[in-house]
Design an enzyme around this catalytic site. Structure first.
Site, PDB file in Angstrom:
ATOM      1  N   ILE A  43      -4.834  -8.116   7.782  1.00  0.00           N
ATOM      2  CA  ILE A  43      -4.166  -7.170   8.227  1.00  0.00           C
ATOM      3  C   ILE A  43      -3.931  -6.267   6.949  1.00  0.00           C
ATOM      4  O   ILE A  43      -2.961  -6.182   6.285  1.00  0.00           O
ATOM      5  CB  ILE A  43      -2.836  -7.380   8.894  1.00  0.00           C
ATOM      6  CG1 ILE A  43      -2.042  -8.516   8.031  1.00  0.00           C
ATOM      7  CG2 ILE A  43      -2.992  -7.785  10.088  1.00  0.00           C
ATOM      8  CD1 ILE A  43      -0.413  -8.647   8.543  1.00  0.00           C
ATOM      9  N   TYR A  95      10.490  -3.054   6.585  1.00  0.00           N
ATOM     10  CA  TYR A  95       9.430  -1.755   5.918  1.00  0.00           C
ATOM     11  C   TYR A  95      10.353  -0.630   5.860  1.00  0.00           C
ATOM     12  O   TYR A  95      10.448  -0.105   7.179  1.00  0.00           O
ATOM     13  CB  TYR A  95       7.966  -2.099   6.517  1.00  0.00           C
ATOM     14  CG  TYR A  95       7.531  -3.352   6.439  1.00  0.00           C
ATOM     15  CD1 TYR A  95       7.838  -4.197   5.401  1.00  0.00           C
ATOM     16  CD2 TYR A  95       6.334  -3.814   7.069  1.00  0.00           C
ATOM     17  CE1 TYR A  95       7.208  -5.481   5.525  1.00  0.00           C
ATOM     18  CE2 TYR A  95       5.635  -4.792   7.105  1.00  0.00           C
ATOM     19  CZ  TYR A  95       6.057  -5.836   6.006  1.00  0.00           C
ATOM     20  OH  TYR A  95       5.510  -6.940   6.163  1.00  0.00           O
ATOM     21  N   LEU A 108      -6.338  -7.260   0.527  1.00  0.00           N
ATOM     22  CA  LEU A 108      -6.866  -6.605  -0.311  1.00  0.00           C
ATOM     23  C   LEU A 108      -6.307  -6.608  -1.830  1.00  0.00           C
ATOM     24  O   LEU A 108      -6.878  -6.278  -2.821  1.00  0.00           O
ATOM     25  CB  LEU A 108      -7.069  -5.038  -0.065  1.00  0.00           C
ATOM     26  CG  LEU A 108      -7.401  -4.775   1.266  1.00  0.00           C
ATOM     27  CD1 LEU A 108      -7.519  -3.231   1.712  1.00  0.00           C
ATOM     28  CD2 LEU A 108      -8.917  -5.191   1.480  1.00  0.00           C
TER      29      LEU A 108
HETATM   30  N1  LIG Z   1       4.764 -11.254   5.887  1.00  0.00           N
HETATM   31  C1  LIG Z   1       4.962 -10.818   4.761  1.00  0.00           C
HETATM   32  O1  LIG Z   1       5.810 -11.398   3.931  1.00  0.00           O
HETATM   33  C2  LIG Z   1       4.165  -9.544   4.299  1.00  0.00           C
HETATM   34  C3  LIG Z   1       3.971  -9.501   2.980  1.00  0.00           C
HETATM   35  C4  LIG Z   1       3.164  -8.504   2.390  1.00  0.00           C
HETATM   36  C5  LIG Z   1       2.375  -7.837   3.263  1.00  0.00           C
HETATM   37  N2  LIG Z   1       2.583  -7.934   4.685  1.00  0.00           N
HETATM   38  C6  LIG Z   1       1.851  -7.103   5.707  1.00  0.00           C
HETATM   39  O2  LIG Z   1       0.350  -7.152   5.401  1.00  0.00           O
HETATM   40  C7  LIG Z   1       0.045  -5.802   5.221  1.00  0.00           C
HETATM   41  C8  LIG Z   1      -1.122  -5.753   4.134  1.00  0.00           C
HETATM   42  O3  LIG Z   1      -0.647  -6.155   2.701  1.00  0.00           O
HETATM   43  P1  LIG Z   1      -0.403  -5.119   1.725  1.00  0.00           P
HETATM   44  O4  LIG Z   1       0.053  -3.927   2.096  1.00  0.00           O
HETATM   45  O5  LIG Z   1       0.876  -6.044   0.616  1.00  0.00           O
HETATM   46  O6  LIG Z   1      -1.635  -5.035   0.841  1.00  0.00           O
HETATM   47  P2  LIG Z   1      -3.158  -4.943   0.893  1.00  0.00           P
HETATM   48  O7  LIG Z   1      -3.617  -4.514   2.397  1.00  0.00           O
HETATM   49  O8  LIG Z   1      -3.792  -6.014   0.276  1.00  0.00           O
HETATM   50  O9  LIG Z   1      -3.226  -3.422   0.064  1.00  0.00           O
HETATM   51  C9  LIG Z   1      -2.924  -2.414   0.345  1.00  0.00           C
HETATM   52  C10 LIG Z   1      -3.361  -1.299  -0.631  1.00  0.00           C
HETATM   53  O10 LIG Z   1      -4.659  -1.431  -0.867  1.00  0.00           O
HETATM   54  C11 LIG Z   1      -5.323   0.048  -0.730  1.00  0.00           C
HETATM   55  N3  LIG Z   1      -6.259   0.220   0.083  1.00  0.00           N
HETATM   56  C12 LIG Z   1      -6.322   0.084   1.273  1.00  0.00           C
HETATM   57  N4  LIG Z   1      -7.819   0.234   1.958  1.00  0.00           N
HETATM   58  C13 LIG Z   1      -8.587   0.466   0.706  1.00  0.00           C
HETATM   59  C14 LIG Z   1      -9.956   0.702   0.339  1.00  0.00           C
HETATM   60  N5  LIG Z   1     -10.790   0.748   1.366  1.00  0.00           N
HETATM   61  N6  LIG Z   1     -10.206   0.766  -0.904  1.00  0.00           N
HETATM   62  C15 LIG Z   1      -9.296   0.633  -2.065  1.00  0.00           C
HETATM   63  N7  LIG Z   1      -8.078   0.463  -1.635  1.00  0.00           N
HETATM   64  C16 LIG Z   1      -7.706   0.201  -0.577  1.00  0.00           C
HETATM   65  C17 LIG Z   1      -3.830   0.871   0.130  1.00  0.00           C
HETATM   66  O11 LIG Z   1      -3.979   2.375  -0.441  1.00  0.00           O
HETATM   67  P3  LIG Z   1      -4.102   3.409   0.345  1.00  0.00           P
HETATM   68  O12 LIG Z   1      -2.766   3.327   1.499  1.00  0.00           O
HETATM   69  O13 LIG Z   1      -4.135   4.624  -0.528  1.00  0.00           O
HETATM   70  O14 LIG Z   1      -5.382   3.230   1.276  1.00  0.00           O
HETATM   71  C18 LIG Z   1      -2.932   0.235  -0.410  1.00  0.00           C
HETATM   72  O15 LIG Z   1      -2.140   0.522  -1.652  1.00  0.00           O
HETATM   73  C19 LIG Z   1       1.259  -5.114   4.653  1.00  0.00           C
HETATM   74  O16 LIG Z   1       1.329  -3.871   5.086  1.00  0.00           O
HETATM   75  C20 LIG Z   1       2.197  -5.748   5.680  1.00  0.00           C
HETATM   76  O17 LIG Z   1       2.038  -5.095   7.241  1.00  0.00           O
HETATM   77  C21 LIG Z   1       3.347  -8.858   5.085  1.00  0.00           C
END
Ligand SMILES: NC(=O)c1ccc[n+]([C@@H]2O[C@H](COP(=O)([O-])OP(=O)(O)OC[C@H]3O[C@@H](n4cnc5c(N)ncnc54)[C@H](OP(=O)(O)O)[C@@H]3O)[C@@H](O)[C@H]2O)c1
Length: 272
Positions: free
Chosen positions: A240, A57, A201
């Protein structure tokens, strides 16, 4: 498959006896590191104590950010997970070198949990997890686990380790993407492996689904809270999400402390 509703907002880490909050925070694709730092620093006061990061990241910048947060708030406030890129898994020496580089960025002597980010396709699962086990054996991680491992790969990983156990499999799981429920979740519950649900999300898309919105109206919560509550109502599941906005942190934390009823869970199981 029906799952019993887990009403606990503390979730076990494998069979370790240790627990973390049912919601943690991710650190992928951060746009504004200053704002993200404020959110991660505030998380413990919202009842959120686990942070997920990775070597990948921001090419190390997310681990450095987590390091700054720990120095500011205190090591004891967080359970820290980081992830290693699979190309390091060819030898124990490469594994240890990569792990030490992550720890340097985090400013820590060891992390709570180190995961293989995804399986290395050019190596047998047994070889890669045994090499990875070096991080546990050398004291660079208190626990180890995997990410993006199928049921079969997770089973081989569990059988191949000599001194550590697989405590976590971090996988894509949201109200819109529920493949996990068809086999992996059942296996994880049976084997005592924690599922960390990533992209819970769908970057905000979950809030647009009409059934999620309808249930949210009915129970007096927001669609985001309904989507997260659905996940943490499953045994062994920690969600997460990632945010860099304080107002979103409050909304995310408000997904804990209550549970959807059985009828609403059934509706959500079938709708999307
Ligand atoms: N192991 C893997 O291969 C893998 C792959 C993907 C992700 N991950 C981990 O999982 C974490 C989460 O997944 P992700 O980042 O892909 O997606 P996510 O958590 O589903 O979505 C994040 C997005 O949702 C928005 N958001 C957050 N809270 C919100 C709310 N209350 N209302 C509206 N929008 C909201 C955020 O924007 P704002 O920041 O503007 O709030 C951000 O753009 C990652 O950060 C990472 O640590 C792991």
């Amino acid at each position: 498959m029906r799952f019993p509703i887990d009403t606990n907002d503390r979730k076990p880490i494998g069979r370790s006896g240790e627990t973390v909050s049912a919601i943690g925070l991710g650190t992928w694709a951060i746009r504004d590191y200053r704002r993200a730092e404020e959110v991660l620093a505030a998380a413990p006061s919202y009842g959120i104590d686990n942070i997920d990061t990775a070597e990948m990241y921001g090419s190390g910048a997310a681990e450095e950010l987590v390091g700054r947060v720990i120095r500011r708030v205190g090591r004891e406030a967080y359970f820290i997970t980081t992830k290693m890129l699979p190309h390091h898994l060819r030898s124990r020496d490469e594994v240890l070198k990569a792990a030490r580089a992550s720890l340097r960025r985090l400013g820590l002597p060891y992390v709570d949990l180190f995961l293989i980010h995804w399986p290395e396709p050019t190596l047998p699962i047994s070889t890669q997890v045994r090499n990875f086990e070096a991080v546990y054996e050398e004291g660079l991680a208190r626990y180890i686990g995997v990410s993006n491992f199928s049921v079969r790969e997770m089973r081989i990983a569990m059988e191949s380790l000599k001194s550590a156990e697989i405590v976590v499999n971090q996988v894509h799981y949201s109200i819109l993407i529920k493949e996990v429920e068809h086999s992996l979740l059942k296996e994880a519950i049976k084997e005592g492996v924690t599922i960390q649900a990533y992209t819970p999300l769908e970057r905000g898309e979950v809030a647009e689904h009409p059934v999620v919105r309808e249930v949210a109206r009915k129970v007096g919560k927001t669609p985001i809270q309904v989507a997260l509550n659905y996940l943490i109502s499953r045994p062994r599941v920690v969600a997460i999400p990632k945010t860099e906005r304080i107002e979103h942190l409050g909304e995310i934390a408000g997904a804990m402390g209550w549970r959807l009823g059985e009828e609403d869970i059934k509706l959500l199981e079938e709708c999307c």
